[in-house]
Design a protein around this motif. Structure first.
Motif, PDB file in Angstrom:
ATOM      1  N   THR A 109       0.829  -1.195   0.000  1.00 23.19           N
ATOM      2  CA  THR A 109       0.000   0.000   0.000  1.00 23.19           C
ATOM      3  C   THR A 109       0.865   1.247   0.000  1.00 23.19           C
ATOM      4  O   THR A 109       2.070   1.199   0.281  1.00 23.19           O
ATOM      5  CB  THR A 109      -0.951   0.030   1.205  1.00 23.19           C
ATOM      6  OG1 THR A 109      -0.192   0.065   2.411  1.00 23.19           O
ATOM      7  CG2 THR A 109      -1.853  -1.199   1.218  1.00 23.19           C
ATOM      8  N   GLU A 110       0.236   2.380  -0.282  1.00 22.72           N
ATOM      9  CA  GLU A 110       0.960   3.631  -0.378  1.00 22.72           C
ATOM     10  C   GLU A 110       1.610   4.010   0.944  1.00 22.72           C
ATOM     11  O   GLU A 110       1.222   3.525   2.005  1.00 22.72           O
ATOM     12  CB  GLU A 110       0.017   4.748  -0.825  1.00 22.72           C
ATOM     13  CG  GLU A 110      -1.115   5.045   0.147  1.00 22.72           C
ATOM     14  CD  GLU A 110      -2.069   6.104  -0.387  1.00 22.72           C
ATOM     15  OE1 GLU A 110      -1.650   6.860  -1.281  1.00 22.72           O
ATOM     16  OE2 GLU A 110      -3.212   6.164   0.085  1.00 22.72           O
ATOM     17  N   PHE A 111       2.614   4.901   0.871  1.00 21.29           N
ATOM     18  CA  PHE A 111       3.321   5.339   2.068  1.00 21.29           C
ATOM     19  C   PHE A 111       2.354   5.961   3.067  1.00 21.29           C
ATOM     20  O   PHE A 111       1.494   6.762   2.711  1.00 21.29           O
ATOM     21  CB  PHE A 111       4.400   6.370   1.722  1.00 21.29           C
ATOM     22  CG  PHE A 111       5.011   6.988   2.956  1.00 21.29           C
ATOM     23  CD1 PHE A 111       5.981   6.308   3.664  1.00 21.29           C
ATOM     24  CD2 PHE A 111       4.586   8.223   3.412  1.00 21.29           C
ATOM     25  CE1 PHE A 111       6.522   6.860   4.823  1.00 21.29           C
ATOM     26  CE2 PHE A 111       5.122   8.789   4.558  1.00 21.29           C
ATOM     27  CZ  PHE A 111       6.095   8.098   5.262  1.00 21.29           C
ATOM     28  N   GLN A 112       2.522   5.589   4.342  1.00 18.16           N
ATOM     29  CA  GLN A 112       1.742   6.169   5.425  1.00 18.16           C
ATOM     30  C   GLN A 112       2.598   6.278   6.672  1.00 18.16           C
ATOM     31  O   GLN A 112       3.448   5.418   6.923  1.00 18.16           O
ATOM     32  CB  GLN A 112       0.508   5.305   5.728  1.00 18.16           C
ATOM     33  CG  GLN A 112      -0.515   5.289   4.608  1.00 18.16           C
ATOM     34  CD  GLN A 112      -1.318   4.009   4.596  1.00 18.16           C
ATOM     35  OE1 GLN A 112      -2.413   3.974   5.121  1.00 18.16           O
ATOM     36  NE2 GLN A 112      -0.790   2.956   4.005  1.00 18.16           N
ATOM     37  N   PRO A 113       2.393   7.310   7.468  1.00 16.77           N
ATOM     38  CA  PRO A 113       3.097   7.397   8.752  1.00 16.77           C
ATOM     39  C   PRO A 113       2.622   6.299   9.696  1.00 16.77           C
ATOM     40  O   PRO A 113       1.689   5.551   9.394  1.00 16.77           O
ATOM     41  CB  PRO A 113       2.711   8.783   9.281  1.00 16.77           C
ATOM     42  CG  PRO A 113       2.003   9.480   8.186  1.00 16.77           C
ATOM     43  CD  PRO A 113       1.504   8.437   7.238  1.00 16.77           C
ATOM     44  N   PHE A 114       3.261   6.240  10.853  1.00 16.35           N
ATOM     45  CA  PHE A 114       2.972   5.190  11.832  1.00 16.35           C
ATOM     46  C   PHE A 114       2.785   5.833  13.196  1.00 16.35           C
ATOM     47  O   PHE A 114       3.530   6.734  13.573  1.00 16.35           O
ATOM     48  CB  PHE A 114       4.138   4.188  11.873  1.00 16.35           C
ATOM     49  CG  PHE A 114       3.941   3.052  12.840  1.00 16.35           C
ATOM     50  CD1 PHE A 114       3.200   1.940  12.478  1.00 16.35           C
ATOM     51  CD2 PHE A 114       4.497   3.093  14.109  1.00 16.35           C
ATOM     52  CE1 PHE A 114       3.020   0.882  13.359  1.00 16.35           C
ATOM     53  CE2 PHE A 114       4.333   2.041  14.997  1.00 16.35           C
ATOM     54  CZ  PHE A 114       3.592   0.940  14.625  1.00 16.35           C
ATOM     55  N   VAL A 115       1.784   5.358  13.942  1.00 19.71           N
ATOM     56  CA  VAL A 115       1.552   5.860  15.294  1.00 19.71           C
ATOM     57  C   VAL A 115       1.098   4.712  16.184  1.00 19.71           C
ATOM     58  O   VAL A 115       0.380   3.813  15.747  1.00 19.71           O
ATOM     59  CB  VAL A 115       0.507   7.006  15.291  1.00 19.71           C
ATOM     60  CG1 VAL A 115      -0.838   6.526  14.771  1.00 19.71           C
ATOM     61  CG2 VAL A 115       0.371   7.633  16.676  1.00 19.71           C
ATOM     62  N   LEU A 116       1.573   4.723  17.423  1.00 19.00           N
ATOM     63  CA  LEU A 116       1.210   3.718  18.412  1.00 19.00           C
ATOM     64  C   LEU A 116       1.112   4.423  19.760  1.00 19.00           C
ATOM     65  O   LEU A 116       1.979   5.235  20.099  1.00 19.00           O
ATOM     66  CB  LEU A 116       2.270   2.610  18.451  1.00 19.00           C
ATOM     67  CG  LEU A 116       1.912   1.267  19.090  1.00 19.00           C
ATOM     68  CD1 LEU A 116       0.671   0.661  18.454  1.00 19.00           C
ATOM     69  CD2 LEU A 116       3.085   0.305  18.972  1.00 19.00           C
ATOM     70  N   THR A 117       0.081   4.123  20.528  1.00 15.76           N
ATOM     71  CA  THR A 117      -0.215   4.905  21.725  1.00 15.76           C
ATOM     72  C   THR A 117      -0.162   4.062  23.000  1.00 15.76           C
ATOM     73  O   THR A 117      -0.162   2.834  22.965  1.00 15.76           O
ATOM     74  CB  THR A 117      -1.609   5.532  21.621  1.00 15.76           C
ATOM     75  OG1 THR A 117      -2.593   4.475  21.663  1.00 15.76           O
ATOM     76  CG2 THR A 117      -1.764   6.322  20.331  1.00 15.76           C
ATOM     77  N   ALA A 118      -0.168   4.773  24.126  1.00 13.48           N
ATOM     78  CA  ALA A 118      -0.210   4.108  25.424  1.00 13.48           C
ATOM     79  C   ALA A 118      -1.502   3.325  25.602  1.00 13.48           C
ATOM     80  O   ALA A 118      -1.530   2.300  26.301  1.00 13.48           O
ATOM     81  CB  ALA A 118      -0.049   5.140  26.542  1.00 13.48           C
ATOM     82  N   ASP A 119      -2.585   3.777  24.981  1.00 12.40           N
ATOM     83  CA  ASP A 119      -3.857   3.052  25.065  1.00 12.40           C
ATOM     84  C   ASP A 119      -3.768   1.682  24.413  1.00 12.40           C
ATOM     85  O   ASP A 119      -4.613   0.813  24.681  1.00 12.40           O
ATOM     86  CB  ASP A 119      -4.976   3.857  24.395  1.00 12.40           C
ATOM     87  CG  ASP A 119      -5.359   5.093  25.190  1.00 12.40           C
ATOM     88  OD1 ASP A 119      -5.041   5.147  26.403  1.00 12.40           O
ATOM     89  OD2 ASP A 119      -5.950   6.015  24.599  1.00 12.40           O
TER      90      ASP A 119
END
Length: 300
Positions: free
Chosen positions: A85-95
């Protein structure tokens, strides 16, 4: 080492899956996995090339001791295909049970390139993992779409380094989960690591997030494995087991120690309201296309 035909490989995967369902985690020896992958197009030449793909990784956006790339793949079970898939940023949280200084930060990684994604051994790993996890009943994570017959896979390609000035932490966040349904960690190589470096511990979900690997409650420890050889792999039901990894220590302090890994994070697509919803595009990558047929049953 002899190759496996498809029927033999599927029988071996069924045994791995049985352990995975029972224990919610499983270790697969690299030597065994190489034989299984041969049934899905991996060759001795691609295996040899895959051991070299970590050279030249760029710096990680938030960790000084790490180099990294990542890439996103849609595993479309209904259509029987996996594609980039196309480029996407990444995020991961404390939740999502990930507590670190960059929790919640939107990170932009360099992209996994064709040297990795077009390698038949990498593509065979995508097939293998889906055959293990696709129809396993698991505890559902909030905010994910379990009705669609489609998975999102983020592949992280990393090198973690320890020197006299810098300590490499494979899991700086301590005890954690990865915010996904199924995590698979795969060793690509290592150099100058001490015998007790990078030991993975599996923990009950009651273990406190961010606890350092050396301070965990032994009563909540479920398993302990170590990647020692090429393609040694650990599979974890990520929302039912937490894990931690010990520090990389040098065997010879005058020489840097390194550990090269491929990690496959697999989860259902995010729905509106989930932190990753804005970064879950399933549009194909225009400049780094890749597609491979999935040998995955279509029942859920």
């Amino acid at each position: 080492m002899t190759d496996m035909d498809l029927d033999e490989a599927l029988a071996e995967i069924a045994q791995i899956k049985e352990r995975y369902v029972r224990d919610r985690a499983a270790f697969v020896r690299g030597e065994h996995l190489i034989r299984i992958l041969s049934a899905f197009g991996s060759t001795p030449e691609s295996v040899a090339a895959f051991q070299r793909v970590t050279e030249g990784l760029p710096p990680d956006p938030t960790l000084a001791f790490r180099k990294a790339r990542n890439g996103r793949f849609c595993l479309d079970v209904a259509a029987g295909r996996a594609y980039r898939t196309e480029f996407q940023p990444f995020v991961l949280t404390a939740d999502e049970d990930f507590v670190r200084h960059d929790s919640g930060k939107v990170r932009h990684f360099a992209e996994i390139n064709d040297e990795t994604q077009q390698n038949p051994t990498f593509q065979a790993l995508l097939i293998f993992k889906m055959l293990v996890v696709n129809d396993v009943e698991i505890v559902h994570r909030p905010g994910l779409d379990y009705d669609a017959d489609r998975w999102i896979c983020t592949a992280f390609h990393t090198r973690t380094i320890t020197t006299q000035e810098l300590t490499g932490e494979p899991a700086l966040e301590g005890v954690h989960s990865d915010g996904v349904d199924h995590t698979m960690t795969i060793l690509l190589g290592s150099e100058n690591m001490s015998e007790e470096s990078a030991v993975t511990q599996i923990h009950d979900m009651r273990e406190k997030n961010a606890t350092r690997w050396s301070d965990v409650n032994p009563e909540l420890a479920i398993g302990r494995w170590q990647h020692r050889h090429f393609l040694d792999s650990i599979l974890i039901v990520d929302h039912e087991r937490k894990h931690s990894v010990s520090t990389i220590e040098q065997r010879d302090v005058s020489v840097p120690a390194r550990r090269d890994m491929l990690v496959l994070f697999t989860r259902r697509a995010a729905v509106e309201g989930h932190v990753s919803y804005a970064y879950d595009s399933i549009a194909p990558h225009e400049t780094l296309p890749m597609e491979v047929k999935l040998l995955v049953p279509t029942h859920g």
